[in-house]
Design a protein around this motif. Structure first.
Motif, mmCIF file in Angstrom:
data_model
loop_
_atom_site.group_PDB
_atom_site.id
_atom_site.type_symbol
_atom_site.label_atom_id
_atom_site.label_comp_id
_atom_site.label_asym_id
_atom_site.label_seq_id
_atom_site.Cartn_x
_atom_site.Cartn_y
_atom_site.Cartn_z
ATOM 1 N N GLY A 217 0.811 -1.209 0.000
ATOM 2 C CA GLY A 217 0.000 0.000 0.000
ATOM 3 C C GLY A 217 0.847 1.262 0.000
ATOM 4 O O GLY A 217 0.485 2.260 -0.631
ATOM 5 N N VAL A 218 1.990 1.215 0.692
ATOM 6 C CA VAL A 218 2.912 2.356 0.683
ATOM 7 C C VAL A 218 3.397 2.622 -0.738
ATOM 8 O O VAL A 218 3.482 3.778 -1.185
ATOM 9 C CB VAL A 218 4.104 2.108 1.631
ATOM 10 C CG1 VAL A 218 5.170 3.182 1.454
ATOM 11 C CG2 VAL A 218 3.632 2.060 3.075
ATOM 12 N N VAL B 227 1.839 1.837 -3.590
ATOM 13 C CA VAL B 227 0.731 2.371 -4.388
ATOM 14 C C VAL B 227 0.505 3.837 -4.049
ATOM 15 O O VAL B 227 0.370 4.695 -4.940
ATOM 16 C CB VAL B 227 -0.553 1.552 -4.143
ATOM 17 C CG1 VAL B 227 -1.743 2.208 -4.833
ATOM 18 C CG2 VAL B 227 -0.367 0.120 -4.637
ATOM 19 N N LEU B 228 0.473 4.134 -2.760
ATOM 20 C CA LEU B 228 0.254 5.513 -2.316
ATOM 21 C C LEU B 228 1.362 6.430 -2.820
ATOM 22 O O LEU B 228 1.120 7.586 -3.168
ATOM 23 C CB LEU B 228 0.186 5.527 -0.785
ATOM 24 C CG LEU B 228 -0.144 6.819 -0.056
ATOM 25 C CD1 LEU B 228 -0.830 6.489 1.269
ATOM 26 C CD2 LEU B 228 1.106 7.643 0.231
ATOM 27 N N GLY B 229 2.577 5.892 -2.884
ATOM 28 C CA GLY B 229 3.715 6.702 -3.306
ATOM 29 C C GLY B 229 3.631 7.180 -4.735
ATOM 30 O O GLY B 229 4.329 8.147 -5.111
ATOM 31 N N PHE B 230 2.802 6.540 -5.564
ATOM 32 C CA PHE B 230 2.665 6.958 -6.957
ATOM 33 C C PHE B 230 1.485 7.894 -7.179
ATOM 34 O O PHE B 230 1.163 8.232 -8.317
ATOM 35 C CB PHE B 230 2.537 5.730 -7.867
ATOM 36 C CG PHE B 230 3.840 5.021 -8.089
ATOM 37 C CD1 PHE B 230 4.768 5.511 -8.995
ATOM 38 C CD2 PHE B 230 4.151 3.883 -7.368
ATOM 39 C CE1 PHE B 230 5.975 4.865 -9.199
ATOM 40 C CE2 PHE B 230 5.358 3.229 -7.557
ATOM 41 C CZ PHE B 230 6.283 3.723 -8.471
ATOM 42 N N ASP B 231 0.830 8.327 -6.087
ATOM 43 C CA ASP B 231 -0.224 9.316 -6.235
ATOM 44 C C ASP B 231 0.406 10.653 -6.615
ATOM 45 O O ASP B 231 1.466 11.024 -6.101
ATOM 46 C CB ASP B 231 -1.002 9.467 -4.918
ATOM 47 C CG ASP B 231 -2.201 10.372 -5.071
ATOM 48 O OD1 ASP B 231 -3.257 9.885 -5.499
ATOM 49 O OD2 ASP B 231 -2.074 11.575 -4.770
ATOM 50 N N PRO B 232 -0.196 11.394 -7.550
ATOM 51 C CA PRO B 232 0.398 12.665 -7.987
ATOM 52 C C PRO B 232 0.674 13.639 -6.847
ATOM 53 O O PRO B 232 1.679 14.358 -6.869
ATOM 54 C CB PRO B 232 -0.655 13.228 -8.951
ATOM 55 C CG PRO B 232 -1.369 12.018 -9.477
ATOM 56 C CD PRO B 232 -1.393 11.051 -8.343
ATOM 57 N N ARG C 109 -5.086 6.740 -6.240
ATOM 58 C CA ARG C 109 -3.950 5.940 -5.760
ATOM 59 C C ARG C 109 -3.758 6.130 -4.253
ATOM 60 O O ARG C 109 -3.408 5.188 -3.543
ATOM 61 C CB ARG C 109 -2.673 6.320 -6.516
ATOM 62 C CG ARG C 109 -2.657 5.899 -7.979
ATOM 63 C CD ARG C 109 -1.296 6.178 -8.602
ATOM 64 N NE ARG C 109 -1.267 5.836 -10.022
ATOM 65 C CZ ARG C 109 -1.574 6.666 -10.997
ATOM 66 N NH1 ARG C 109 -1.936 7.913 -10.698
ATOM 67 N NH2 ARG C 109 -1.528 6.290 -12.255
ATOM 68 N N LEU C 110 -4.005 7.360 -3.787
ATOM 69 C CA LEU C 110 -3.869 7.602 -2.355
ATOM 70 C C LEU C 110 -4.963 6.869 -1.581
ATOM 71 O O LEU C 110 -4.704 6.280 -0.533
ATOM 72 C CB LEU C 110 -3.918 9.108 -2.074
ATOM 73 C CG LEU C 110 -3.215 9.583 -0.793
ATOM 74 C CD1 LEU C 110 -2.834 11.058 -0.917
ATOM 75 C CD2 LEU C 110 -4.081 9.382 0.436
ATOM 76 N N TRP C 111 -6.188 6.884 -2.131
ATOM 77 C CA TRP C 111 -7.273 6.149 -1.466
ATOM 78 C C TRP C 111 -6.981 4.650 -1.448
ATOM 79 O O TRP C 111 -7.127 3.995 -0.408
ATOM 80 C CB TRP C 111 -8.598 6.397 -2.196
ATOM 81 C CG TRP C 111 -9.243 7.713 -1.932
ATOM 82 C CD1 TRP C 111 -9.483 8.707 -2.838
ATOM 83 C CD2 TRP C 111 -9.746 8.210 -0.686
ATOM 84 N NE1 TRP C 111 -10.098 9.785 -2.240
ATOM 85 C CE2 TRP C 111 -10.270 9.506 -0.923
ATOM 86 C CE3 TRP C 111 -9.795 7.684 0.602
ATOM 87 C CZ2 TRP C 111 -10.845 10.275 0.097
ATOM 88 C CZ3 TRP C 111 -10.359 8.447 1.622
ATOM 89 C CH2 TRP C 111 -10.878 9.726 1.360
ATOM 90 N N LEU C 112 -6.552 4.110 -2.605
ATOM 91 C CA LEU C 112 -6.292 2.671 -2.681
ATOM 92 C C LEU C 112 -5.100 2.289 -1.811
ATOM 93 O O LEU C 112 -5.173 1.331 -1.017
ATOM 94 C CB LEU C 112 -6.040 2.261 -4.133
ATOM 95 C CG LEU C 112 -5.652 0.789 -4.367
ATOM 96 C CD1 LEU C 112 -6.750 -0.132 -3.854
ATOM 97 C CD2 LEU C 112 -5.373 0.538 -5.846
ATOM 98 N N GLY C 113 -3.991 3.021 -1.947
ATOM 99 C CA GLY C 113 -2.821 2.723 -1.135
ATOM 100 C C GLY C 113 -3.101 2.882 0.341
ATOM 101 O O GLY C 113 -2.663 2.070 1.165
ATOM 102 N N GLY C 114 -3.856 3.927 0.685
ATOM 103 C CA GLY C 114 -4.214 4.126 2.086
ATOM 104 C C GLY C 114 -5.056 2.989 2.630
ATOM 105 O O GLY C 114 -4.867 2.539 3.764
#
Length: 294
Positions: free
Chosen positions: A127-128, A130-135, A263-268
């Protein structure tokens, strides 16, 4: 838990989530390391009258815990919060200390965990990524790196605290603050600029952030948490605390107009989902086994 204790959990989450918002506003005027030092100075002043000398032989571990928790964790986390473009990413990433603590307990203390816990740890770290690729995160990836290092130090401090003996909440918070002040001031003086000017020119909003961090987040939030864990197992309380980063995310959207991408929602969700599974696994281990009927 009874309804009264669920209400206390909500107050804790609200206090800790609000700390992200008020600190973010204060960090627009204070450098992050100076802000952390001011928080500790206020907290130490409030608790000074209640401090007792640490038990014999506890000084080395107490200093190690203070350096991990008060200096490195708080200093780096506020630095990350200052750089971050949203409240969501630092609030969620901070929870990665839970899987880190599980790995450190396995490595340093020889504690074992079930394969389901291992899968939950892997889910959190995925998840970290995935979140890391959020714009919003890619705008300043240093914020992500700083928060992950901060989470590592609070995880290490949490493991070291397991062998800290003879401290109640007040003395632990008080001594941790006292020990952390000087290193933070030296660190701030070495790496930050215009410290006196920022103190003289700080608005009431900035000082409100300092007061909120010391009084509401530390004294009230941790005080209520300590009260709860005296009534219930820690593993029963901690899963509910995942509400805090969710509230922080909402506060950022409402008051700071944060844009939280998919991406932030999914990674979070992956990070918090993994942390939740780890908490539930710990709760299952904490419950006594059912008696076997003859």
């Amino acid at each position: 838990m009874p309804a009264r204790d669920f209400f206390l959990v909500f107050l804790i989450c609200l206090a800790w989530a609000g700390n992200f918002l008020t600190s973010k506003l204060a960090l627009q005027e204070f450098p992050p390391l100076l802000f952390t030092a001011l928080r500790l100075m206020l907290l130490a002043a409030l608790l000074a009258a209640f401090l007792r000398p640490p038990p014999k032989g506890q000084w080395p571990r107490l200093i190690a815990v203070a350096m991990c928790n008060a200096v490195l964790h708080f200093g780096l986390s506020f630095w990350s919060l200052k750089l971050s473009s949203t409240l969501a990413s630092p609030a969620i990433l901070m929870q990665s200390y839970v899987p880190m603590a599980s790995l450190l307990a396995w490595w340093l203390l020889g504690e074992r965990f079930h394969w389901r816990t291992g899968m939950a740890i892997a889910l959190s770290f995925a998840g970290v990524l995935v979140l890391g690729f959020d714009p919003s995160v890619l705008q300043n990836p240093a914020a992500l790196g700083l928060m992950l290092v901060s989470a590592f130090f609070i995880a290490l401090g949490s493991v070291l605290m397991r062998d800290l003996r003879g401290f109640d909440l007040v003395n632990q918070q008080g001594w941790t603050s006292v020990i952390g002040i000087a290193p933070l001031l030296l660190w701030s003086a070495a790496g930050e600029h215009d410290l006196l000017a920022s103190i003289r020119q700080a608005s009431w909003v900035a000082w409100l952030g300092v007061g909120y961090a010391a009084i509401i987040a530390s004294l009230v939030g941790h005080g209520l948490y300590f009260r709860l864990v005296q009534r219930h197992p820690v593993a029963q309380v901690t899963p509910y605390l995942l509400i805090a980063p969710l509230i922080a995310t909402v506060l950022g959207i409402v008051f700071l107009h944060d844009r939280v991408g998919p991406r932030l929602w999914l990674g979070g969700a992956m990070v918090l989902g993994g942390v939740l599974v780890i908490g539930l696994r710990n709760l299952a281990k904490a419950r006594p086994a059912a008696p076997v009927e003859p």
